[in-house]
Design a protein around this motif. Structure first.
Motif, mmCIF file in Angstrom:
data_model
loop_
_atom_site.group_PDB
_atom_site.id
_atom_site.type_symbol
_atom_site.label_atom_id
_atom_site.label_comp_id
_atom_site.label_asym_id
_atom_site.label_seq_id
_atom_site.Cartn_x
_atom_site.Cartn_y
_atom_site.Cartn_z
ATOM 1 N N GLU A 90 29.522 -37.176 20.047
ATOM 2 C CA GLU A 90 28.922 -38.483 19.775
ATOM 3 C C GLU A 90 27.470 -38.343 20.192
ATOM 4 O O GLU A 90 27.178 -37.917 21.313
ATOM 5 C CB GLU A 90 29.610 -39.563 20.602
ATOM 6 N N ARG A 94 18.994 -43.831 23.049
ATOM 7 C CA ARG A 94 18.719 -45.038 23.841
ATOM 8 C C ARG A 94 17.226 -45.309 23.891
ATOM 9 O O ARG A 94 16.441 -44.386 24.160
ATOM 10 C CB ARG A 94 19.207 -44.855 25.275
ATOM 11 N N ALA A 98 20.909 -49.603 29.195
ATOM 12 C CA ALA A 98 22.043 -50.526 29.035
ATOM 13 C C ALA A 98 23.322 -49.713 29.226
ATOM 14 O O ALA A 98 23.281 -48.472 29.293
ATOM 15 C CB ALA A 98 22.038 -51.187 27.654
ATOM 16 N N SER A 100 26.427 -47.550 29.871
ATOM 17 C CA SER A 100 26.768 -46.475 30.809
ATOM 18 C C SER A 100 25.532 -45.833 31.437
ATOM 19 O O SER A 100 25.592 -45.370 32.570
ATOM 20 C CB SER A 100 27.643 -45.413 30.127
ATOM 21 N N LEU A 101 24.397 -45.823 30.729
ATOM 22 C CA LEU A 101 23.197 -45.231 31.346
ATOM 23 C C LEU A 101 22.710 -46.119 32.492
ATOM 24 O O LEU A 101 22.366 -45.615 33.572
ATOM 25 C CB LEU A 101 22.070 -45.060 30.321
ATOM 26 N N ASP A 129 35.706 -39.503 25.982
ATOM 27 C CA ASP A 129 34.415 -39.053 25.429
ATOM 28 C C ASP A 129 33.389 -38.726 26.529
ATOM 29 O O ASP A 129 32.362 -39.414 26.662
ATOM 30 C CB ASP A 129 33.821 -40.119 24.481
ATOM 31 N N ASP A 175 20.311 -49.329 21.848
ATOM 32 C CA ASP A 175 20.872 -47.973 21.750
ATOM 33 C C ASP A 175 21.861 -47.921 20.595
ATOM 34 O O ASP A 175 22.204 -48.946 20.008
ATOM 35 C CB ASP A 175 21.537 -47.520 23.077
ATOM 36 N N PHE A 176 22.294 -46.737 20.243
ATOM 37 C CA PHE A 176 23.318 -46.593 19.195
ATOM 38 C C PHE A 176 23.959 -45.222 19.294
ATOM 39 O O PHE A 176 23.449 -44.320 19.969
ATOM 40 C CB PHE A 176 22.734 -46.796 17.787
ATOM 41 N N LYS A 177 25.087 -45.111 18.604
ATOM 42 C CA LYS A 177 25.812 -43.834 18.543
ATOM 43 C C LYS A 177 25.956 -43.443 17.080
ATOM 44 O O LYS A 177 26.252 -44.306 16.243
ATOM 45 C CB LYS A 177 27.209 -44.050 19.165
ATOM 46 N N ASP A 200 29.235 -52.186 15.623
ATOM 47 C CA ASP A 200 30.277 -51.637 16.506
ATOM 48 C C ASP A 200 29.722 -50.487 17.347
ATOM 49 O O ASP A 200 30.263 -50.161 18.401
ATOM 50 C CB ASP A 200 31.441 -51.058 15.677
ATOM 51 N N SER A 201 28.696 -49.816 16.825
ATOM 52 C CA SER A 201 28.230 -48.605 17.497
ATOM 53 C C SER A 201 26.755 -48.700 17.900
ATOM 54 O O SER A 201 26.091 -47.684 18.084
ATOM 55 C CB SER A 201 28.462 -47.389 16.595
ATOM 56 N N MET A 202 26.261 -49.952 18.004
ATOM 57 C CA MET A 202 24.856 -50.140 18.421
ATOM 58 C C MET A 202 24.812 -51.242 19.465
ATOM 59 O O MET A 202 25.727 -52.062 19.548
ATOM 60 C CB MET A 202 24.022 -50.697 17.253
ATOM 61 N N ARG A 203 23.724 -51.299 20.212
ATOM 62 C CA ARG A 203 23.426 -52.506 20.996
ATOM 63 C C ARG A 203 22.214 -53.162 20.352
ATOM 64 O O ARG A 203 21.166 -52.510 20.189
ATOM 65 C CB ARG A 203 23.138 -52.189 22.464
ATOM 66 N N LYS A 215 28.831 -55.178 19.581
ATOM 67 C CA LYS A 215 30.213 -55.141 20.102
ATOM 68 C C LYS A 215 30.331 -55.531 21.573
ATOM 69 O O LYS A 215 31.424 -55.835 22.039
ATOM 70 C CB LYS A 215 30.804 -53.745 19.866
ATOM 71 N N ARG A 219 33.314 -56.705 24.029
ATOM 72 C CA ARG A 219 33.588 -56.002 25.297
ATOM 73 C C ARG A 219 33.479 -56.954 26.486
ATOM 74 O O ARG A 219 34.259 -56.887 27.415
ATOM 75 C CB ARG A 219 32.580 -54.861 25.511
HETATM 76 P P1 5GP Z 1 27.426 -46.527 26.383
HETATM 77 O O1 5GP Z 1 27.406 -45.063 26.709
HETATM 78 O O2 5GP Z 1 26.320 -47.277 27.064
HETATM 79 O O3 5GP Z 1 28.766 -47.136 26.589
HETATM 80 O O4 5GP Z 1 27.159 -46.640 24.802
HETATM 81 C C1 5GP Z 1 25.913 -46.296 24.244
HETATM 82 C C2 5GP Z 1 25.884 -46.728 22.778
HETATM 83 O O5 5GP Z 1 26.771 -45.909 22.020
HETATM 84 C C3 5GP Z 1 26.355 -48.177 22.545
HETATM 85 O O6 5GP Z 1 25.588 -48.716 21.484
HETATM 86 C C4 5GP Z 1 27.808 -48.031 22.127
HETATM 87 O O7 5GP Z 1 28.187 -49.072 21.255
HETATM 88 C C5 5GP Z 1 27.802 -46.677 21.421
HETATM 89 N N1 5GP Z 1 29.052 -45.954 21.653
HETATM 90 C C6 5GP Z 1 29.344 -45.126 22.679
HETATM 91 N N2 5GP Z 1 30.605 -44.631 22.563
HETATM 92 C C7 5GP Z 1 31.111 -45.170 21.451
HETATM 93 C C8 5GP Z 1 32.377 -45.052 20.773
HETATM 94 O O8 5GP Z 1 33.289 -44.310 21.199
HETATM 95 N N3 5GP Z 1 32.548 -45.783 19.644
HETATM 96 C C9 5GP Z 1 31.556 -46.603 19.160
HETATM 97 N N4 5GP Z 1 31.795 -47.316 18.042
HETATM 98 N N5 5GP Z 1 30.337 -46.710 19.738
HETATM 99 C C10 5GP Z 1 30.123 -46.015 20.873
#
Ligand code: 5GP
Length: 253
Positions: A90, A94, A98, A100-101, A129, A175-177, A200-203, A215, A219
């Protein structure tokens, strides 16, 4: 009618064999999960919004020369994509601290980062992950050095594109993934953006109010997820501005 072949079912999507070799039909479910599927719900209309939003972002990327797996949208919940071998990482980009960081490094959420920070997580739900370094990626052979150079360049180009697009509609891309796939053209291998790009995969935070439009609404129990995604779709012109019925979103073709 012959039943199509399911290839894979994940938390938010189902993949079916496509009509032509090398194609896949990607079906967007309404299921929402968080914290490695410990929190689950079905949010009516989420799959429809993400199908349309992912189409919008991937089409824009294709148009500016950032290759993606997206071929065409088939209907409200399905799109045709290029089959690819997913790199088991993944890729997280960032711009502001925000999630986990922020908790890992003790930085207040919303703090601007000195430059975009790219992180890699090994895609394995059972392990949650985990964050990995380029040393792990090279040692375990998940991607070559050339792949990593290309992945970094793709990730930063996607960041510039999405940040600008969002800034234009009053949204901060925190941020986004993304996920990256390998495709083969004859003897050559290329890397392309795959999976989905959606809230779903961005802030995404409203620039003025700081309201969360992603998302994290699910959460952190901050209200209606479809209202948040609908707001993003409306601002980007993917959905008519006057649309009010969010349970069954009305989308512009
Ligand atoms: P964090 O590491 O702060 O939880 O996530 C960082 C960014 O990556 C956030 O925008 C979060 O939505 C995205 N992200 C991290 N892991 C996943 C995942 O397993 N699935 C999805 N859809 N987004 C993820």
């Amino acid at each position: 009618m012959a039943r199509r072949k399911k290839i894979y079912e994940g938390k938010a999507k189902i993949l079916y064999e496509g009509p032509e070799p090398g194609t896949i039909v990607q079906y967007f479910k309404d299921d929402a999960t968080a914290f490695n599927a410990q929190k689950k719900d079905v949010i009516e209309g989420k799959g429809v919004l993400n199908n349309r939003l992912s189409e919008f972002f991937m089409t824009g990327l294709n148009n500016i020369g950032v290759p993606t797996h997206f071929l065409k949208r088939l209907n409200m919940r399905e799109q045709l994509v290029r089959a690819c071998e997913i790199v088991p990482l993944e890729i997280i980009v960032r711009n502001f601290a925000a999630g986990s960081l922020a908790s890992r490094l003790g930085i207040e959420e919303g703090t601007p980062l000195p430059r975009p920070i790219v992180e890699y997580c090994y895609k394995d739900d059972k392990l949650g992950d985990p964050l990995v370094t380029e040393e792990h990626i090279a040692a375990f052979g998940w991607a070559s050095q050339q792949d990593m150079d290309d992945i970094l360049s793709l990730a930063l180009r996607v960041n510039d594109y999405l940040s600008g697009l969002m800034y234009g509609v009053g949204i901060k891309l925190v941020d986004f993934k993304i996920e990256i796939g390998r495709v083969y053209d004859g003897d050559f291998q290329r890397l392309i953006v795959a999976d989905e790009i959606s809230p779903d995969s961005m802030r995404l935070w409203d620039i003025e109010s700081g309201q969360k439009l992603d998302k994290d609404v699910f959460r952190r129990d901050l209200g209606s997820l479809t209202d948040a995604y609908t707001e993003v779709a409306k601002r980007l012109g993917v959905m008519p501005k006057q649309a009010t019925h969010v349970a069954k979103p009305k989308l512009i073709n």
